[in-house]
Design a protein around this motif. Structure first.
Motif, mmCIF file in Angstrom:
data_model
loop_
_atom_site.group_PDB
_atom_site.id
_atom_site.type_symbol
_atom_site.label_atom_id
_atom_site.label_comp_id
_atom_site.label_asym_id
_atom_site.label_seq_id
_atom_site.Cartn_x
_atom_site.Cartn_y
_atom_site.Cartn_z
ATOM 1 N N UNK A 148 16.796 23.558 7.444
ATOM 2 C CA UNK A 148 16.979 24.149 6.122
ATOM 3 C C UNK A 148 18.347 24.799 5.953
ATOM 4 N N UNK A 149 18.836 25.448 7.002
ATOM 5 C CA UNK A 149 20.135 26.111 6.910
ATOM 6 C C UNK A 149 21.255 25.103 6.659
ATOM 7 N N UNK A 150 21.111 23.919 7.222
ATOM 8 C CA UNK A 150 22.116 22.877 7.021
ATOM 9 C C UNK A 150 22.136 22.421 5.565
ATOM 10 N N UNK A 151 20.957 22.295 4.986
ATOM 11 C CA UNK A 151 20.837 21.895 3.579
ATOM 12 C C UNK A 151 21.434 22.971 2.677
ATOM 13 N N UNK A 152 21.147 24.222 2.995
ATOM 14 C CA UNK A 152 21.663 25.341 2.196
ATOM 15 C C UNK A 152 23.188 25.373 2.249
ATOM 16 N N UNK A 153 23.745 25.191 3.441
ATOM 17 C CA UNK A 153 25.209 25.208 3.585
ATOM 18 C C UNK A 153 25.850 24.066 2.796
ATOM 19 N N UNK A 154 25.210 22.908 2.809
ATOM 20 C CA UNK A 154 25.739 21.772 2.047
ATOM 21 C C UNK A 154 25.712 22.072 0.554
ATOM 22 N N UNK A 155 24.650 22.721 0.105
ATOM 23 C CA UNK A 155 24.570 23.138 -1.298
ATOM 24 C C UNK A 155 25.692 24.117 -1.643
ATOM 25 N N UNK A 156 25.990 25.010 -0.716
ATOM 26 C CA UNK A 156 27.055 25.987 -0.947
ATOM 27 C C UNK A 156 28.423 25.302 -1.026
ATOM 28 N N UNK A 157 28.626 24.325 -0.153
ATOM 29 C CA UNK A 157 29.891 23.581 -0.180
ATOM 30 C C UNK A 157 30.034 22.858 -1.519
ATOM 31 N N UNK A 158 28.942 22.254 -1.979
ATOM 32 C CA UNK A 158 29.001 21.576 -3.279
ATOM 33 C C UNK A 158 29.307 22.570 -4.395
ATOM 34 N N UNK B 154 26.791 29.369 -4.661
ATOM 35 C CA UNK B 154 27.371 30.014 -3.476
ATOM 36 C C UNK B 154 26.580 31.273 -3.113
ATOM 37 N N UNK B 155 26.254 32.059 -4.115
ATOM 38 C CA UNK B 155 25.543 33.315 -3.882
ATOM 39 C C UNK B 155 24.055 33.076 -3.606
ATOM 40 N N UNK B 156 23.522 32.011 -4.199
ATOM 41 C CA UNK B 156 22.129 31.667 -3.917
ATOM 42 C C UNK B 156 21.985 31.273 -2.450
ATOM 43 N N UNK B 157 22.945 30.482 -1.979
ATOM 44 C CA UNK B 157 22.921 30.076 -0.580
ATOM 45 C C UNK B 157 23.077 31.270 0.345
ATOM 46 N N UNK B 158 23.974 32.182 -0.027
ATOM 47 C CA UNK B 158 24.188 33.383 0.776
ATOM 48 C C UNK B 158 22.906 34.208 0.865
ATOM 49 N N UNK B 159 22.209 34.303 -0.262
ATOM 50 C CA UNK B 159 20.952 35.066 -0.271
ATOM 51 C C UNK B 159 19.891 34.388 0.591
ATOM 52 N N UNK B 160 19.795 33.077 0.492
ATOM 53 C CA UNK B 160 18.781 32.359 1.267
ATOM 54 C C UNK B 160 19.066 32.417 2.770
ATOM 55 N N UNK C 251 23.023 40.404 -1.501
ATOM 56 C CA UNK C 251 23.285 38.987 -1.775
ATOM 57 C C UNK C 251 22.406 38.506 -2.923
ATOM 58 N N UNK C 252 21.166 38.994 -2.954
ATOM 59 C CA UNK C 252 20.263 38.632 -4.041
ATOM 60 C C UNK C 252 20.758 39.157 -5.378
ATOM 61 N N UNK C 253 21.270 40.383 -5.367
ATOM 62 C CA UNK C 253 21.809 40.962 -6.597
ATOM 63 C C UNK C 253 23.041 40.221 -7.082
ATOM 64 N N UNK C 254 23.908 39.845 -6.138
ATOM 65 C CA UNK C 254 25.110 39.083 -6.495
ATOM 66 C C UNK C 254 24.738 37.725 -7.078
#
Length: 235
Positions: A40-50, A151-157, A164-167
């Motif tokens: 899951x972390x790999x998927x989240x990071x890819x989403x953040x890169x996008x 970017x912030x959603x990924x950081x929160x997850x 991070x959730x507030x951001x």
């Protein structure tokens, strides 16, 4: 000294199919890096890169007025790859007997489908439903800036930290609600046909509102849970 637009104009030019294929390979390779797309972390990071890539390409494209083929292909290819990953991981979770968040997953699928269709159509057929005076390059490029909040959603997850959730909540509200409804929606309404607006802009914007509602609901729930009940006074 050459302007940024002139420099970009000198770069190799790609057709939409070429750009789409190239970005598809990039996103597929990125999400497949060890430990792979099942992590899951790999998927989240890819989403953040996008989120970073889509926002950056969109801003550069808007500021320079360059062709939006390359930037559009980046997001459309990502949505295709991410949807395939979601399907694959969903089947795996089902086999393992894990519970899936059906409403959230359905909204993600809807977002990816709308994003892919919306991007491809506006790249080639915006003039069919909108006036020629619509901003260059196209309305989809402006919508791509919404990915800033990812970017912030990924950081929160990844951290589950309340800051991070507030951001994320602030970034989502600013990029997908304020920007969209203060600029993108009025512009689309005034420069596109009613049928075009309802078919293209309305579903996407309604999805953002639904997501914002869920975010507010979750934030409110977390605040409520965080309050400790006062001890009753003993007479």
């Amino acid at each position: 000294m050459e302007s940024l637009k002139e420099q970009i104009a000198g770069w190799p030019q790609f057709s939409y199919v070429q750009a789409l294929a190239g970005w598809f390979v990039i996103w597929a390779a990125l999400v497949s890096l060890p430990p792979g797309h099942t992590e899951q972390k790999n998927v989240i990071r890819t989403n953040m890169v996008h989120g970073a890539v889509a926002t950056s390409l969109a801003v550069v494209t808007i500021l320079t007025g360059c062709d939006s083929t390359f930037s559009t292909a980046a997001s459309v290819a990502f949505f295709a790859v991410d949807a395939l990953v979601m399907i694959s991981n969903g089947r795996r979770q089902k086999r393992l007997g894990e519970k899936l968040d059906s409403p959230a997953r359905a909204m993600d699928y809807a977002h990816h489908l709308i994003g892919a269709v919306y991007g491809t159509f506006l790249l080639f057929g915006q003039e069919v439903v909108c006036q020629p005076s619509c901003p260059a390059p196209n309305l989809y490029t402006y919508a791509q800036t919404n990915e800033f909040s990812t970017l912030f959603y990924g950081l929160y997850r990844l951290t589950r930290h309340p800051i991070a959730g507030g951001l994320f909540a602030l970034a989502f509200f600013g990029s997908r609600i304020v920007f969209n409804f203060m600029y993108l929606v009025p512009y689309s309404w005034s420069h596109c046909t009613f049928s075009g607006f309802m078919a293209i802009a309305a579903p996407y914007q309604l999805l953002q509102v639904a997501w914002m509602f869920l975010i507010v609901k979750k934030v409110a729930a977390s605040l409520t849970c965080g309050r400790k009940p006062k001890a009753a006074k003993v007479a």
